[in-house]
Design a protein around this motif. Structure first.
Motif, PDB file in Angstrom:
ATOM      1  N   GLY A 150       0.814  -1.206   0.000  1.00 55.84           N
ATOM      2  CA  GLY A 150       0.000   0.000   0.000  1.00 55.84           C
ATOM      3  C   GLY A 150       0.848   1.255   0.000  1.00 55.84           C
ATOM      4  N   LEU A 151       0.277   2.332   0.516  1.00 56.71           N
ATOM      5  CA  LEU A 151       0.976   3.616   0.558  1.00 56.71           C
ATOM      6  C   LEU A 151       2.225   3.525   1.430  1.00 56.71           C
ATOM      7  CD1 LEU A 151       1.086   6.649  -0.062  1.00 56.71           C
ATOM      8  CD2 LEU A 151      -0.411   7.021   1.921  1.00 56.71           C
ATOM      9  N   CYS A 152       2.103   2.861   2.567  1.00 56.89           N
ATOM     10  CA  CYS A 152       3.220   2.699   3.496  1.00 56.89           C
ATOM     11  C   CYS A 152       3.841   1.327   3.273  1.00 56.89           C
ATOM     12  CB  CYS A 152       2.743   2.856   4.939  1.00 56.89           C
ATOM     13  SG  CYS A 152       2.026   4.478   5.281  1.00 56.89           S
ATOM     14  N   ARG A 153       5.021   1.308   2.702  1.00 53.20           N
ATOM     15  CA  ARG A 153       5.670   0.056   2.345  1.00 53.20           C
ATOM     16  C   ARG A 153       6.372  -0.565   3.560  1.00 53.20           C
ATOM     17  NH1 ARG A 153       5.775  -0.505  -3.257  1.00 53.20           N
ATOM     18  NH2 ARG A 153       4.074   0.783  -4.049  1.00 53.20           N
ATOM     19  N   GLY A 154       6.753  -1.800   3.413  1.00 54.21           N
ATOM     20  CA  GLY A 154       7.432  -2.519   4.479  1.00 54.21           C
ATOM     21  C   GLY A 154       7.121  -3.997   4.345  1.00 54.21           C
ATOM     22  N   GLU A 155       7.332  -4.732   5.428  1.00 58.43           N
ATOM     23  CA  GLU A 155       7.022  -6.159   5.428  1.00 58.43           C
ATOM     24  C   GLU A 155       6.425  -6.565   6.770  1.00 58.43           C
ATOM     25  OE1 GLU A 155       9.358  -9.167   3.623  1.00 58.43           O
ATOM     26  OE2 GLU A 155      10.745  -7.719   2.742  1.00 58.43           O
ATOM     27  N   VAL A 156       5.589  -7.594   6.716  1.00 57.12           N
ATOM     28  CA  VAL A 156       5.045  -8.202   7.929  1.00 57.12           C
ATOM     29  C   VAL A 156       5.771  -9.527   8.138  1.00 57.12           C
ATOM     30  CG1 VAL A 156       3.015  -9.187   9.055  1.00 57.12           C
ATOM     31  CG2 VAL A 156       2.784  -7.133   7.639  1.00 57.12           C
ATOM     32  N   LEU A 157       6.453  -9.655   9.265  1.00 55.92           N
ATOM     33  CA  LEU A 157       7.054 -10.930   9.650  1.00 55.92           C
ATOM     34  C   LEU A 157       6.066 -11.633  10.568  1.00 55.92           C
ATOM     35  CD1 LEU A 157      10.703  -9.775  10.503  1.00 55.92           C
ATOM     36  CD2 LEU A 157       9.690 -10.300   8.270  1.00 55.92           C
ATOM     37  N   SER A 158       5.842 -12.910  10.355  1.00 59.10           N
ATOM     38  CA  SER A 158       4.836 -13.613  11.140  1.00 59.10           C
ATOM     39  C   SER A 158       5.343 -14.974  11.586  1.00 59.10           C
ATOM     40  CB  SER A 158       3.534 -13.776  10.343  1.00 59.10           C
ATOM     41  OG  SER A 158       3.772 -14.533   9.169  1.00 59.10           O
ATOM     42  N   ALA A 159       4.791 -15.433  12.698  1.00 58.45           N
ATOM     43  CA  ALA A 159       5.057 -16.780  13.207  1.00 58.45           C
ATOM     44  C   ALA A 159       3.717 -17.488  13.331  1.00 58.45           C
ATOM     45  CB  ALA A 159       5.751 -16.718  14.565  1.00 58.45           C
TER      46      ALA A 159
END
Length: 215
Positions: free
Chosen positions: A76-85
């Motif tokens: 989306g507008l704010c980029r990045g990544e979601v790390l999940s367990a």
């Protein structure tokens, strides 16, 4: 919609309040917010980790000691990544355990995430724990350094995604998945079939130590 919900950028200004609300409504949860302070004193969001108390208690009390960790892009507008367990419950269904929003998937951010996660689930150096992941180099290094006593396995889907770049065709695909799901004795027989077709394909897979480290 902006008037009703506010802009996505403005939502970041409310993250600290959001974290405090999670802690108020879910006592015992873990919420960590990290920020970067710019030279002009403006504060920018860096990363945020969340693990709810009832979820981690459920994993400790009722789930097998297997965790899948992975990263997913925010587009989306704010980029990045979601790390999940994600764990597996008694019905072999997915059990979301913890998640972390970070600017990029790298060794530093994986260490931050795994340090907090292992503390939450009381797994120490990982004795008795199995971690499943893709082949991200930073994550592999962190697991070796931080969770030295766990069993680290690579996701077969990711292994095959790299394998098929070099070795294409229905026969390779069929034998690969037969091998991934086989018992030890049957695995060796299937790998011999792959070797007969193409020795370099066999060598490529054996470098992954698939009989021990692929699920």
């Amino acid at each position: 919609m902006d008037e009703i919900e506010g802009s996505l950028v403005a939502h970041y200004e409310k993250l600290r309040s959001y974290g405090l609300q999670l802690l108020r409504t879910n006592p015992g949860s873990t919420v960590k917010l990290d920020v970067d302070i710019m030279p002009d004193s403006i504060v920018h969001f860096s990363k945020m980790y969340i693990c709810l108390k009832v979820v981690k208690d459920g994993w400790i009390e009722g789930c097998r000691r297997v965790i899948d960790v992975d990263g997913s892009f925010l587009k989306g507008l704010c980029r990045g990544e979601v790390l999940s367990a994600v764990g597996r419950d008694a019905n072999n269904q997915m059990y979301p355990l913890a998640w972390d929003v970070v600017p990029v998937e790298n060794k530093e951010n994986w260490k931050w995430f795994l340090d907090l996660l292992l503390e939450d689930i009381a797994m120490g150096q990982g004795r008795g724990l199995t971690i499943i992941s893709d082949q991200h180099k930073g994550l592999i290094e962190v697991v070796k350094e931080r969770v030295s006593e766990c069993e680290h396995r690579q996701c077969a889907r990711h292994v095959y995604a790299n394998f098929k770049k070099k070795f294409t065709g229905a026969e390779y695909r069929k034998l690969f998945w037969f091998a991934a799901k086989a018992t030890t004795t049957k695995f060796e027989d299937i790998m011999k079939e792959i070797k007969l077709i193409e020795s370099t394909a066999y060598e490529h897979l054996m470098k992954k130590k698939t009989n021990k480290h692929m699920v």
